[in-house]
Design an enzyme around this catalytic site. Sequence first.
Site, short mmCIF file in Angstrom:
data_model
loop_
_atom_site.label_atom_id
_atom_site.label_comp_id
_atom_site.label_asym_id
_atom_site.label_seq_id
_atom_site.Cartn_x
_atom_site.Cartn_y
_atom_site.Cartn_z
N ARG A 43 0.87 -1.17 0.00
CA ARG A 43 0.00 0.00 0.00
C ARG A 43 0.91 1.22 0.00
O ARG A 43 2.12 1.11 0.03
CB ARG A 43 -1.02 0.00 1.16
CG ARG A 43 -0.67 -0.74 2.42
CD ARG A 43 0.42 -0.11 3.23
NE ARG A 43 0.18 1.30 3.44
CZ ARG A 43 1.11 2.19 3.68
NH1 ARG A 43 2.40 1.82 3.72
NH2 ARG A 43 0.85 3.44 3.86
N GLY A 44 0.27 2.40 -0.05
CA GLY A 44 1.05 3.63 -0.21
C GLY A 44 1.13 3.92 -1.70
O GLY A 44 1.44 3.01 -2.50
N ALA A 45 0.85 5.17 -2.07
CA ALA A 45 0.67 5.49 -3.49
C ALA A 45 1.84 5.08 -4.38
O ALA A 45 1.64 4.38 -5.39
CB ALA A 45 0.36 6.99 -3.62
N ARG A 102 -7.71 -0.36 -6.52
CA ARG A 102 -7.90 0.75 -5.57
C ARG A 102 -8.05 2.04 -6.41
O ARG A 102 -7.23 2.30 -7.28
CB ARG A 102 -6.72 0.86 -4.60
CG ARG A 102 -6.60 -0.34 -3.66
CD ARG A 102 -5.64 -0.06 -2.52
NE ARG A 102 -6.22 0.84 -1.53
CZ ARG A 102 -5.54 1.35 -0.50
NH1 ARG A 102 -4.26 1.06 -0.35
NH2 ARG A 102 -6.13 2.16 0.36
N ASN A 154 -5.23 12.52 0.92
CA ASN A 154 -4.37 11.61 1.68
C ASN A 154 -5.25 10.83 2.65
O ASN A 154 -6.47 11.00 2.69
CB ASN A 154 -3.27 12.41 2.40
CG ASN A 154 -2.18 11.52 2.99
OD1 ASN A 154 -1.65 10.65 2.29
ND2 ASN A 154 -1.87 11.70 4.26
N LYS A 155 -4.62 9.99 3.44
CA LYS A 155 -5.35 9.11 4.36
C LYS A 155 -6.39 9.86 5.17
O LYS A 155 -6.14 10.98 5.63
CB LYS A 155 -4.32 8.42 5.28
CG LYS A 155 -4.86 7.44 6.29
CD LYS A 155 -5.74 6.37 5.71
CE LYS A 155 -5.09 5.58 4.60
NZ LYS A 155 -6.07 4.74 3.85
N GLN A 206 -1.99 2.24 10.05
CA GLN A 206 -0.70 2.27 9.34
C GLN A 206 0.37 3.02 10.15
O GLN A 206 1.55 2.73 10.02
CB GLN A 206 -0.84 2.94 7.97
CG GLN A 206 -1.62 2.13 6.95
CD GLN A 206 -3.08 2.54 6.91
OE1 GLN A 206 -3.65 2.90 7.94
NE2 GLN A 206 -3.68 2.48 5.75
N ASP A 265 -1.87 10.87 -1.86
CA ASP A 265 -2.23 9.83 -2.83
C ASP A 265 -2.61 10.42 -4.17
O ASP A 265 -2.58 9.74 -5.20
CB ASP A 265 -3.39 8.97 -2.30
CG ASP A 265 -2.87 8.06 -1.21
OD1 ASP A 265 -2.74 8.52 -0.07
OD2 ASP A 265 -2.56 6.90 -1.52
O1 MRU Z 1 -4.46 3.23 2.33
P1 MRU Z 1 -2.97 3.40 2.22
O2 MRU Z 1 -2.22 2.82 3.35
O3 MRU Z 1 -2.46 2.94 0.88
O4 MRU Z 1 -2.77 4.97 2.27
C1 MRU Z 1 -1.48 5.49 2.20
C2 MRU Z 1 -1.44 6.94 2.44
O5 MRU Z 1 -2.44 7.58 2.63
C3 MRU Z 1 -0.11 7.60 2.34
O6 MRU Z 1 -0.06 8.72 3.17
C4 MRU Z 1 0.10 8.04 0.89
O7 MRU Z 1 0.05 6.95 0.03
C5 MRU Z 1 1.32 8.80 0.66
S1 MRU Z 1 2.72 7.81 1.04
C6 MRU Z 1 3.95 7.87 0.11
#
Ligand code: MRU
Length: 366
Positions: free
Chosen positions: A53-55, A90, A255-256, A204, A245
């Site tokens: 996960r993470g963009a 996603r 973002n999250k 996370q 993201d």
């Molecule tokens: O749902 P996730 O864990 O994929 O969400 C991740 C985030 O929101 C991060 O902050 C985002 O991807 C930037 S990280 C390089």
Amino acid sequence: MQVDGKAYRSIWFDHAQQQLNIIDQTVLPHQLRVLSLPNVDSVCYAIRSMQVRGAPLIGATAAYGMALGLKADASPAAEQRLAEQLLATRPTAVNLHWAVQRIRGVIADQPVCERAELAFTEAHLICEEDVKTCSHIGDHGLRLIESLWQEKQPLQAQLNILTHCNAGWLATVDWGTAIAPVYKAHNAGIPVHVWVDETRPRNQGAHLTAWELAHHGVPHTVICDNTGGHLMQQGMVDLCLVGSDRTTAHGDVCNKIGTYLKALAAKDNQLPFYVALPVSTIDWQMKNGLQEIPIEQRDADEVIWVQGVDKQEEFSSVRITPAESSACNYAFDVTPSRLVTGLITEAGIVNADVAGLKQLHEQIQN
Ligand code: MRU
């Protein structure tokens, strides 16, 4: 990054075994488990279930997904099906589209027998570039942290940075986005301390950011998601630093979930709120983040059930709501550009507004 003296990336291709490997992020911090992804179905499952996960990491993994799928069938019809399958995993992180498009661009008009190999080469390149990009984000962010630290010392013993979710090396191939400057500052001897939002419902922050920081020896404290505002009011936060993201051409940042509330609290307390992101996270087609960015909604069970280990270190899931209660699970929110102090990218720091993004666009074209 090092884990117990061994260098890891979040994803790597083992050329000897011809095998794609990832760190399974669903079992951290309790287990460091490496998984092999043999085909596009396993890649899609890994993205959807958040083993990765993470963009930026979603993008890199999807690029390999295309390559693995093309290895099985490199026809144009299969290419279309693969892209659709990966894009459906996603919806929010734009890097997924970016990476799939990049692979499709490289294989377009190439002989069918060469397409899989070309896709693998491009996927390797995406990973190598991501490492460099994140390191550059770290360098630009380091300068920001250095100047803040100069202002704060000698009145303070440490510089307090608040972060949300995981934007560390696990969210990218290496280094991270928002956490890259923290690693660089720590390595440079600046006494940084990180307030880590636990980041419900998937935690996370508590599971991943805390694990990363602990392994790198960066002082940090995990806090409940609701604590940040209080800390800001008490002068216990100097800087908020988060990832993204999807960032629009006007500077809105997705973002999250919960990021927006931190940005509001930062504004109310006149604190800098910076967003660190690779340029691949910018959606140049989008202007209004609130109206245009698709917000992923995940299974309500992620809110209802909390995952962890019990006192015997056995994995366990516990329900925290009445059996008859429903729950909803929005995975992201949008922070309007007016709440963002600046965007830290691999090409430098720019304002989160039309002019800043335009300047960045011109810079990367040259
Ligand atoms: O749902 P996730 O864990 O994929 O969400 C991740 C985030 O929101 C991060 O902050 C985002 O991807 C930037 S990280 C390089």
